[in-house]
Design an enzyme around this catalytic site. Structure first.
Site, PDB file in Angstrom:
ATOM      1  N   GLU A  98      23.762   7.482  55.951  1.00 12.49           N
ATOM      2  CA  GLU A  98      22.700   8.751  55.278  1.00 12.49           C
ATOM      3  C   GLU A  98      23.130  10.008  54.355  1.00 12.49           C
ATOM      4  O   GLU A  98      24.452   9.623  54.479  1.00 12.49           O
ATOM      5  CB  GLU A  98      22.096   8.884  57.108  1.00 12.49           C
ATOM      6  CG  GLU A  98      21.137  10.565  56.911  1.00 12.49           C
ATOM      7  CD  GLU A  98      20.160  10.141  56.087  1.00 12.49           C
ATOM      8  OE1 GLU A  98      19.539   9.855  55.722  1.00 12.49           O
ATOM      9  OE2 GLU A  98      19.072  10.745  57.001  1.00 12.49           O
ATOM     10  N   ASP A  99      22.149   9.996  54.176  1.00 12.72           N
ATOM     11  CA  ASP A  99      21.875  11.385  53.762  1.00 12.72           C
ATOM     12  C   ASP A  99      23.047  12.220  53.751  1.00 12.72           C
ATOM     13  O   ASP A  99      23.933  13.197  53.014  1.00 12.72           O
ATOM     14  CB  ASP A  99      20.801  11.178  51.722  1.00 12.72           C
ATOM     15  CG  ASP A  99      19.619  11.802  52.970  1.00 12.72           C
ATOM     16  OD1 ASP A  99      19.842  11.819  53.567  1.00 12.72           O
ATOM     17  OD2 ASP A  99      18.358  12.333  52.009  1.00 12.72           O
ATOM     18  N   ASP A 102      20.579  17.402  59.432  1.00 14.36           N
ATOM     19  CA  ASP A 102      20.065  18.854  59.248  1.00 14.36           C
ATOM     20  C   ASP A 102      19.914  19.010  60.652  1.00 14.36           C
ATOM     21  O   ASP A 102      21.199  19.073  61.154  1.00 14.36           O
ATOM     22  CB  ASP A 102      18.576  18.661  58.136  1.00 14.36           C
ATOM     23  CG  ASP A 102      18.467  20.166  58.173  1.00 14.36           C
ATOM     24  OD1 ASP A 102      19.154  20.816  57.606  1.00 14.36           O
ATOM     25  OD2 ASP A 102      17.299  20.445  57.863  1.00 14.36           O
ATOM     26  N   PHE A 151      19.740  24.604  51.288  1.00 11.12           N
ATOM     27  CA  PHE A 151      18.603  23.240  50.674  1.00 11.12           C
ATOM     28  C   PHE A 151      19.223  22.703  48.912  1.00 11.12           C
ATOM     29  O   PHE A 151      19.303  23.324  48.265  1.00 11.12           O
ATOM     30  CB  PHE A 151      16.562  23.452  50.138  1.00 11.12           C
ATOM     31  CG  PHE A 151      16.493  22.501  50.330  1.00 11.12           C
ATOM     32  CD1 PHE A 151      15.774  21.052  51.649  1.00 11.12           C
ATOM     33  CD2 PHE A 151      15.513  21.589  49.519  1.00 11.12           C
ATOM     34  CE1 PHE A 151      15.418  20.781  52.050  1.00 11.12           C
ATOM     35  CE2 PHE A 151      15.261  20.032  49.073  1.00 11.12           C
ATOM     36  CZ  PHE A 151      14.882  20.192  50.522  1.00 11.12           C
ATOM     37  N   ARG A 164      16.283  13.217  42.552  1.00 11.59           N
ATOM     38  CA  ARG A 164      17.553  12.473  43.256  1.00 11.59           C
ATOM     39  C   ARG A 164      17.778  11.452  42.193  1.00 11.59           C
ATOM     40  O   ARG A 164      19.073  11.749  42.221  1.00 11.59           O
ATOM     41  CB  ARG A 164      16.283  11.358  44.367  1.00 11.59           C
ATOM     42  CG  ARG A 164      15.581  11.858  44.596  1.00 11.59           C
ATOM     43  CD  ARG A 164      14.849  10.548  45.646  1.00 11.59           C
ATOM     44  NE  ARG A 164      13.762  10.435  46.316  1.00 11.59           N
ATOM     45  CZ  ARG A 164      13.956  10.736  47.931  1.00 11.59           C
ATOM     46  NH1 ARG A 164      14.766  10.939  48.333  1.00 11.59           N
ATOM     47  NH2 ARG A 164      12.457  10.567  48.718  1.00 11.59           N
TER      48      ARG A 164
HETATM   49  P1  IMP Z   1      17.080  15.790  59.923  1.00  8.41           P
HETATM   50  O1  IMP Z   1      15.929  15.330  60.801  1.00  8.41           O
HETATM   51  O2  IMP Z   1      16.368  17.575  60.160  1.00  8.41           O
HETATM   52  O3  IMP Z   1      18.396  15.756  60.037  1.00  8.41           O
HETATM   53  O4  IMP Z   1      16.901  15.856  58.881  1.00  8.41           O
HETATM   54  C1  IMP Z   1      16.990  14.598  57.906  1.00  8.41           C
HETATM   55  C2  IMP Z   1      16.753  14.758  56.539  1.00  8.41           C
HETATM   56  O5  IMP Z   1      15.963  15.703  56.079  1.00  8.41           O
HETATM   57  C3  IMP Z   1      17.991  13.745  55.032  1.00  8.41           C
HETATM   58  O6  IMP Z   1      17.784  12.328  55.334  1.00  8.41           O
HETATM   59  C4  IMP Z   1      16.766  14.501  54.354  1.00  8.41           C
HETATM   60  O7  IMP Z   1      16.157  13.653  54.093  1.00  8.41           O
HETATM   61  C5  IMP Z   1      16.445  16.075  54.225  1.00  8.41           C
HETATM   62  N1  IMP Z   1      16.651  16.189  54.010  1.00  8.41           N
HETATM   63  C6  IMP Z   1      16.957  17.334  55.123  1.00  8.41           C
HETATM   64  N2  IMP Z   1      17.804  18.796  54.629  1.00  8.41           N
HETATM   65  C7  IMP Z   1      18.025  18.381  53.568  1.00  8.41           C
HETATM   66  C8  IMP Z   1      18.664  19.091  52.001  1.00  8.41           C
HETATM   67  O8  IMP Z   1      19.340  19.808  51.389  1.00  8.41           O
HETATM   68  N3  IMP Z   1      17.589  18.677  51.050  1.00  8.41           N
HETATM   69  C9  IMP Z   1      17.094  17.339  50.705  1.00  8.41           C
HETATM   70  N4  IMP Z   1      16.322  16.682  51.551  1.00  8.41           N
HETATM   71  C10 IMP Z   1      17.047  17.325  52.683  1.00  8.41           C
HETATM   72 MG    MG Z   2      16.254  11.256  54.292  1.00  9.83          MG
END
Ligand code: IMP
Ligand code: MG
Length: 179
Positions: A98-99, A102, A151, A164
Site C-alpha cells: 500500500e502507499d 491514514d 497531505f 502521481r
Molecule cells: P485510509 O483508509 O484513511 O487509511 O486511507 C488510505 C488511502 O487514503 C491511501 O491509500 C491513499 O489513497 C489516501 N491518502 C491518505 N493520505 C494521503 C495523502 O497524504 N496523500 C495522498 N493520498 C492519501
Molecule cells: Mg490508495
C-alpha cells in the site's frame, strides 16, 4: 520542485534507499515462501514496481483497486472495491503493498476481506504511515516511513488524480485543496 509543492518530504534517493532495505528484509523473511505481492492501485504503483524489482526471491504479483477517498483529502470511511484480484489466494503468503495508511479504514476492510479467503498468511507493507490519524485498528508489518499529519503527493500518491508522477514525495500546498 513543482509549484504546487510546499516542501519535499522524501527525496528520490531517500525513497530508493528505504525501498532497498524493505526489499532485503522481505527477501530474508520470505525466502522459499513464494509470496504473492498485491499492489493496491493506483497509489502504490511506483512503490510496488520499485520494491518487487529489488527483490530477488521467487514471487508472484496481482492487482486490486479500492478507494476510500473521493476527491478530498480526508477519508470517507467508506471503502469501495473497483477491481478484485485475478486469482485465488487460498494457501498463499500474501503481502499487501500500500502507499499510505491514514485513518486505517481501507487496510482494515481489506485485510478482513482477504483473510476470509484463507491465505496461509497475510501481511501489510506500506510505504508511508500517518499513525496520528488512525481510527481503525491495523497491524502494519513493514513500514517505509512514519510521517506527520500532512497531505502528501508524488511517487504514486495523488490529490484529485493529479501529481502521481512526481518522483519524490512532497507536501501539497494548502491553497491547492483549500480553494
Ligand atoms: P485510509 O483508509 O484513511 O487509511 O486511507 C488510505 C488511502 O487514503 C491511501 O491509500 C491513499 O489513497 C489516501 N491518502 C491518505 N493520505 C494521503 C495523502 O497524504 N496523500 C495522498 N493520498 C492519501
Ligand atoms: Mg490508495
Amino acid at each position: 520542485m513543482e509549484e504546487v509543492i510546499e516542501k519535499i518530504l522524501l527525496t528520490e534517493k531517500q525513497l530508493d534507499e528505504r525501498v532497498t532495505e524493505i526489499a532485503r528484509q522481505l527477501d530474508e523473511e520470505y525466502a522459499g515462501k513464494k509470496p504473492l505481492m498485491v499492489c493496491i492501485l493506483k497509489g502504490s504503483v511506483m512503490f510496488f514496481a520499485d520494491l518487487i524489482r529489488k527483490m530477488k526471491i521467487e514471487l508472484s504479483i496481482d492487482f486490486m483497486s479500492i478507494s476510500s477517498y473521493g476527491n478530498g483529502v480526508k477519508s470517507s470511511g467508506e471503502v469501495k472495491m473497483i477491481k478484485d484480484l485475478d486469482r485465488k489466494i487460498e494457501g498463499k503468503n500474501v503481502i499487501i503493498v500500500e502507499d499510505i495508511i491514514d485513518s486505517g479504514y481501507t487496510m482494515s476492510y481489506l485485510t478482513k476481506m482477504l483473510s476470509a479467503r484463507r491465505p496461509e498468511s497475510i501481511k501489510i507493507c506500506t510505504l508511508l504511515d500517518k499513525p496520528s490519524r488512525r481510527e481503525a485498528d491495523v497491524k502494519v508489518d513493514y513500514r517505509g516511513f512514519e510521517i506527520a499529519d500532512e497531505f502528501v503527493v508524488g511517487y504514486g500518491l495523488d490529490y484529485a488524480g493529479l501529481y502521481r508522477n512526481f518522483p519524490y514525495i512532497g507536501i501539497l500546498k494548502k491553497e491547492v485543496y483549500e480553494k
